[in-house]
Scaffold this active site. Structure first.
Site, PDB file in Angstrom:
ATOM      1  N   ASP A  40       0.818  -1.218   0.000  1.00 47.39           N
ATOM      2  CA  ASP A  40       0.000   0.000   0.000  1.00 47.39           C
ATOM      3  C   ASP A  40       0.853   1.269   0.000  1.00 47.39           C
ATOM      4  O   ASP A  40       0.763   2.116   0.905  1.00 47.39           O
ATOM      5  CB  ASP A  40      -0.931   0.028   1.213  1.00 47.39           C
ATOM      6  CG  ASP A  40      -1.999  -1.057   1.164  1.00 47.39           C
ATOM      7  OD1 ASP A  40      -2.300  -1.535   0.060  1.00 47.39           O
ATOM      8  OD2 ASP A  40      -2.518  -1.419   2.233  1.00 47.39           O
ATOM      9  N   GLU A  80     -11.727  -2.421  -1.799  1.00 41.78           N
ATOM     10  CA  GLU A  80     -11.045  -1.650  -0.763  1.00 41.78           C
ATOM     11  C   GLU A  80      -9.995  -0.758  -1.408  1.00 41.78           C
ATOM     12  O   GLU A  80      -9.851  -0.704  -2.631  1.00 41.78           O
ATOM     13  CB  GLU A  80     -10.401  -2.584   0.268  1.00 41.78           C
ATOM     14  CG  GLU A  80      -9.404  -3.567  -0.312  1.00 41.78           C
ATOM     15  CD  GLU A  80      -8.920  -4.587   0.703  1.00 41.78           C
ATOM     16  OE1 GLU A  80      -9.428  -4.602   1.840  1.00 41.78           O
ATOM     17  OE2 GLU A  80      -8.029  -5.384   0.351  1.00 41.78           O
TER      18      GLU A  80
END
Length: 313
Positions: free
Chosen positions: A35, A213
């Site tokens: 991420d 997500e």
């Protein structure tokens, strides 16, 4: 630009890794990070990595080398939840002469989560102030208020309404998908926190599992683009899912920052829509996601960056 994750060299079970050449191989970022979040400021790139106290790296090039310059937090976050020393999925923005880093406090597979924020006057100073939580789900301040009753407070991202200047926070994972709430002008709280003007932007109404997500919103006139990760992201130690069930990068667009967002076929993202922009490819890149978009400037066009799992080195 892509950053390989740090769980490389899996076995190669037949029929699991796509060999398609439909997508280009990535330009390497030469840093193992999950991420990633990248900010460009004063001709340098700053990469924020989830983990112990949220690490910060700096480079003159997206290809590196990257030098660690500090952390966002000095110790555990002030948010009183599990995993206080290892916040996830940071997103950092410049706003009114300061920098704000939104971060996640959670654990895998639970909804007892929170999104916090820290700020600094100087991205190079190494001195940040932790302001604590903005959004709590399942437990915590105002967690009884909708949409916190049905959502999961992880994976924050940020956008400004180009017409009004109103700042917004996007967040969410699984459960009831991805939401958007307006922020106060100082970015330290949700606007009208007891009655947030929330919008559900991404949802899978017909599916039992709802693996959407990691949203990110960008703007290119006249559209806002809502990017997100769909599928299984990681933890493949017990086996790989069927091909196509792993992470892929998807997008929809809208002329209104509040949506509705639709894919290239006109299907709303709240009805399970989403155009696949980037997927596993060449038998090397697996489960790309955890993305962000660097805006275009005088030196480069818009740049999509993300992590992926290497199937070979």
């Amino acid at each position: 630009m892509a950053a390989p994750s740090d769980n490389s060299n899996p076995d190669h079970p037949p029929g699991k890794f796509s060999e398609t050449e439909k997508y280009p191989l990535p330009n390497q970022g030469h840093l193992n990070v999950h991420d990633p979040n990248i900010v460009q400021y004063d001709s340098s790139f700053y990469l924020f990595q989830g983990g112990i106290q949220v690490l910060i790296f700096k480079s003159s090039s997206l290809s590196g080398p990257w030098t660690k310059i500090g952390t966002v937090l000095d110790g555990p976050t002030v948010i009183e939840k599990q995993n206080q020393t290892r916040p996830w999925a940071p997103t950092t923005v410049e706003w009114n002469g300061q920098f704000y880093c939104f971060y996640t406090v959670s654990e895998e597979g639970i909804r007892n989560s929170a999104i916090g924020v820290a700020s600094t006057d100087s991205i190079d100073s190494g001195s940040w102030t932790d302001h604590g939580g903005l959004v709590y789900t399942e437990k915590g301040h105002l967690s009884h208020v909708w949409p916190y009753t049905v959502s999961n407070a992880i994976d924050a991202s940020f956008i400004k309404d180009q017409q009004t200047g109103q700042p917004y926070l996007q967040y969410g994972s699984y459960w009831h998908g991805i939401f958007q709430v307006p922020l106060a002008e100082d970015l330290l709280s949700v606007k009208d926190p007891e009655h947030p003007d929330a919008k559900n932007l991404v949802f899978l109404p017909e599916e039992k599992s709802k693996p959407d997500e990691g949203s990110f919103m960008s703007y290119q006139e006249p559209y806002y683009y809502l990017w997100f990760s769909h599928g299984k992201c990681c933890h493949f130690g017990n086996g790989f899912p069927a091909m196509g069930k792993e992470y892929s990068i998807r997008v929809g667009r809208s002329k209104d920052v509040r949506g509705p967002f639709v894919d290239h076929q006109g299907k709303q993202l709240t009805e399970g829509g989403g155009t696949i922009v980037y997927d596993s490819n060449h038998g090397v890149v697996y489960a790309p996601g955890g993305l962000g978009v660097l805006p275009a400037n005088s030196t480069h066009p818009e740049i999509l960056y993300y992590h992926y799992r290497m199937t070979a080195t």
